[in-house]
Design an enzyme around this catalytic site. Structure first.
Site, PDB file in Angstrom:
ATOM      1  N   CYS A 272       5.442  -3.568  16.718  1.00 34.88           N
ATOM      2  CA  CYS A 272       5.052  -2.528  17.409  1.00 34.88           C
ATOM      3  C   CYS A 272       3.434  -2.458  17.865  1.00 34.88           C
ATOM      4  O   CYS A 272       2.642  -2.915  17.001  1.00 34.88           O
ATOM      5  CB  CYS A 272       4.953  -0.975  16.801  1.00 34.88           C
TER       6      CYS A 272
ATOM      7  N   CYS B  63       0.233  -0.597  16.218  1.00 36.62           N
ATOM      8  CA  CYS B  63       0.264  -0.658  14.567  1.00 36.62           C
ATOM      9  C   CYS B  63      -0.260  -1.757  14.076  1.00 36.62           C
ATOM     10  O   CYS B  63       0.096  -2.904  14.288  1.00 36.62           O
ATOM     11  CB  CYS B  63       1.769  -0.609  14.054  1.00 36.62           C
TER      12      CYS B  63
ATOM     13  N   CYS C 284      -1.717   6.767   9.605  1.00 37.76           N
ATOM     14  CA  CYS C 284      -0.557   6.349  10.279  1.00 37.76           C
ATOM     15  C   CYS C 284      -0.804   5.026  11.116  1.00 37.76           C
ATOM     16  O   CYS C 284      -1.716   5.081  11.726  1.00 37.76           O
ATOM     17  CB  CYS C 284       0.152   7.239  11.226  1.00 37.76           C
TER      18      CYS C 284
ATOM     19  N   CYS D 212       3.725   8.640   0.743  1.00 41.41           N
ATOM     20  CA  CYS D 212       4.139   7.739   1.768  1.00 41.41           C
ATOM     21  C   CYS D 212       4.284   6.209   1.097  1.00 41.41           C
ATOM     22  O   CYS D 212       3.413   5.635   0.568  1.00 41.41           O
ATOM     23  CB  CYS D 212       3.136   7.589   2.804  1.00 41.41           C
TER      24      CYS D 212
ATOM     25  N   CYS E 185       5.541  -6.226   8.286  1.00 46.16           N
ATOM     26  CA  CYS E 185       6.815  -5.631   9.038  1.00 46.16           C
ATOM     27  C   CYS E 185       6.555  -6.818  10.303  1.00 46.16           C
ATOM     28  O   CYS E 185       5.957  -7.285  10.720  1.00 46.16           O
ATOM     29  CB  CYS E 185       6.278  -4.502   9.682  1.00 46.16           C
TER      30      CYS E 185
ATOM     31  N   GLU F 180       1.118  -1.440  -0.026  1.00 51.38           N
ATOM     32  CA  GLU F 180      -0.064  -0.152   0.000  1.00 51.38           C
ATOM     33  C   GLU F 180       0.837   1.262   0.059  1.00 51.38           C
ATOM     34  O   GLU F 180       1.745   1.337   0.800  1.00 51.38           O
ATOM     35  CB  GLU F 180      -0.851   0.026   1.267  1.00 51.38           C
TER      36      GLU F 180
END
Length: 348
Positions: A103, A106, A320, A92, A99, A79
């Site tokens: 975290c 997220c 975000c 972005c 990932c 994305e």
């Protein structure tokens, strides 16, 4: 590119010419590259192919943000988000499929990790955006899916192409890499590529950051902060941008603000306070706006530049921490809902 064309028995400048056609002009048809010979164009048609990531899904948000889902050659999807604001366009860009840093706040981390992106797959996102805009984006941030410093070699090469005069010509001050803090890679980045630095901080002490950003257990704040200070050393225009997601009752008190002020003392800094963007399954909540403002003002009174990021694209999961590459399921769900609606309406 020069090496490739030398390998074909051609001059090195042919590599530069084709590079410019692809990146500056967005050309993928060799026949359109009129400053190379017909013989070489025929040779390229037989031996080379320019592969562009396939745009499979595009959705605009009510605030003008646009999310693009791109499919890669192996079927993986990433994305990319375009954020227009006051005459500029910020892109972005993702650096990995998923990932691995996990975290806790997220949603991208919930997807897990698939693989690193190649140089072509990273810069291909910029190519797609530039063609859609009619010009290169004015700002590029590597804040999409993935940890850029975990894919450092490919990211460095891609960022050099972003800045190249024969390609997108984005200023070094307008290309920003965001990291959770892989300290050895940060040192190598400083030696290899000149771009702006943003760090996902989110906590003012090791105990809390260990919980929010697990990579902190390997590279704690006493290693990360000096490395970031060294990164911007010698450039008076540069500051480290510290990203700090505001979590209700977790890291948003004035006590945390004072600890953050002490932590950043002596480091040229800008703190970007980020409203938390909820996602299914999370136990976190967004801090109230008045608490975010009190936090910001406490930083400001200490002399630290502090801003509250405007939430963009949250209605299309483009804000975000919301990039998760889940469009396949969502698209099929939308198609199923459309079919159900047609049945109810008696539409064949």
């Amino acid at each position: 590119m020069e090496s490739y064309f030398l390998g074909l028995g051609c001059k090195a400048f042919h590599g530069r010419n084709v590079f410019k056609w692809i990146h500056k002009h967005g050309v993928t048809d060799f026949d359109t590259m009129t400053d190379i010979s017909k013989r070489l164009r025929e040779q390229l048609r037989q031996q080379a192919h320019i592969e562009i990531p396939q745009l499979v899904y595009e959705k605009p948000a009510t605030d003008g943000t646009r999310k693009w889902v791109l499919e890669l050659l192996d079927g993986q999807r990433i994305e990319t988000v375009l954020i227009p604001d006051d005459g500029r366009n910020t892109l972005c860009v993702s650096s990995q499929v998923g990932c691995a840093l996990d975290c806790s706040f997220c949603s991208t981390a919930r997807q897990g990790f698939n693989r690193n992106l190649s140089v072509a797959e990273i810069i291909g996102q910029v190519w797609v955006a530039s063609r859609n805009l009619g010009e290169p984006p004015s700002n590029i941030v590597l804040m999409g899916m993935g940890e850029p410093l975990a894919n450092l070699d490919a990211v460095i090469t891609a960022m050099k192409i972003m800045q190249d005069d024969l390609a997108y010509m984005v200023s070094k001050y307008r290309v920003t890499i965001s990291t959770s803090g892989i300290v050895p890679a940060l040192k190598k980045l400083r030696e290899s590529c000149d771009v702006s630095l943003a760090v996902s901080l989110h906590a003012p002490d090791n105990e809390l950051r260990d919980k929010l950003v697990p990579i902190n257990r390997k590279y704690p704040l006493q290693e990360l902060i000096p490395a970031c200070r060294e990164y911007v050393k010698g450039d008076k225009r540069r500051k480290v941008t510290w990203e700090y997601v505001m979590l209700d009752g977790v890291n948003d008190s004035l006590h945390h603000a004072k600890a953050l002020i002490r932590l950043l003392e002596g480091t040229p800094s800008k703190v970007n306070l980020i409203p938390f963007n909820p996602f299914p399954g999370t136990h976190y909540q967004a801090s109230p706006a008045e608490r975010v403002e009190a936090f910001r003002m406490r930083l400001k009174r200490s002399g630290i530049i502090a801003t509250t990021r405007k939430t963009r694209g949250d209605d299309i999961d483009a804000a975000c921490g919301q990039l998760v590459g889940k469009v396949r399921d969502r698209t099929s769900r939308e198609l199923r809902m459309e079919k159900l609606s047609n049945i109810k309406l008696g539409v064949s």
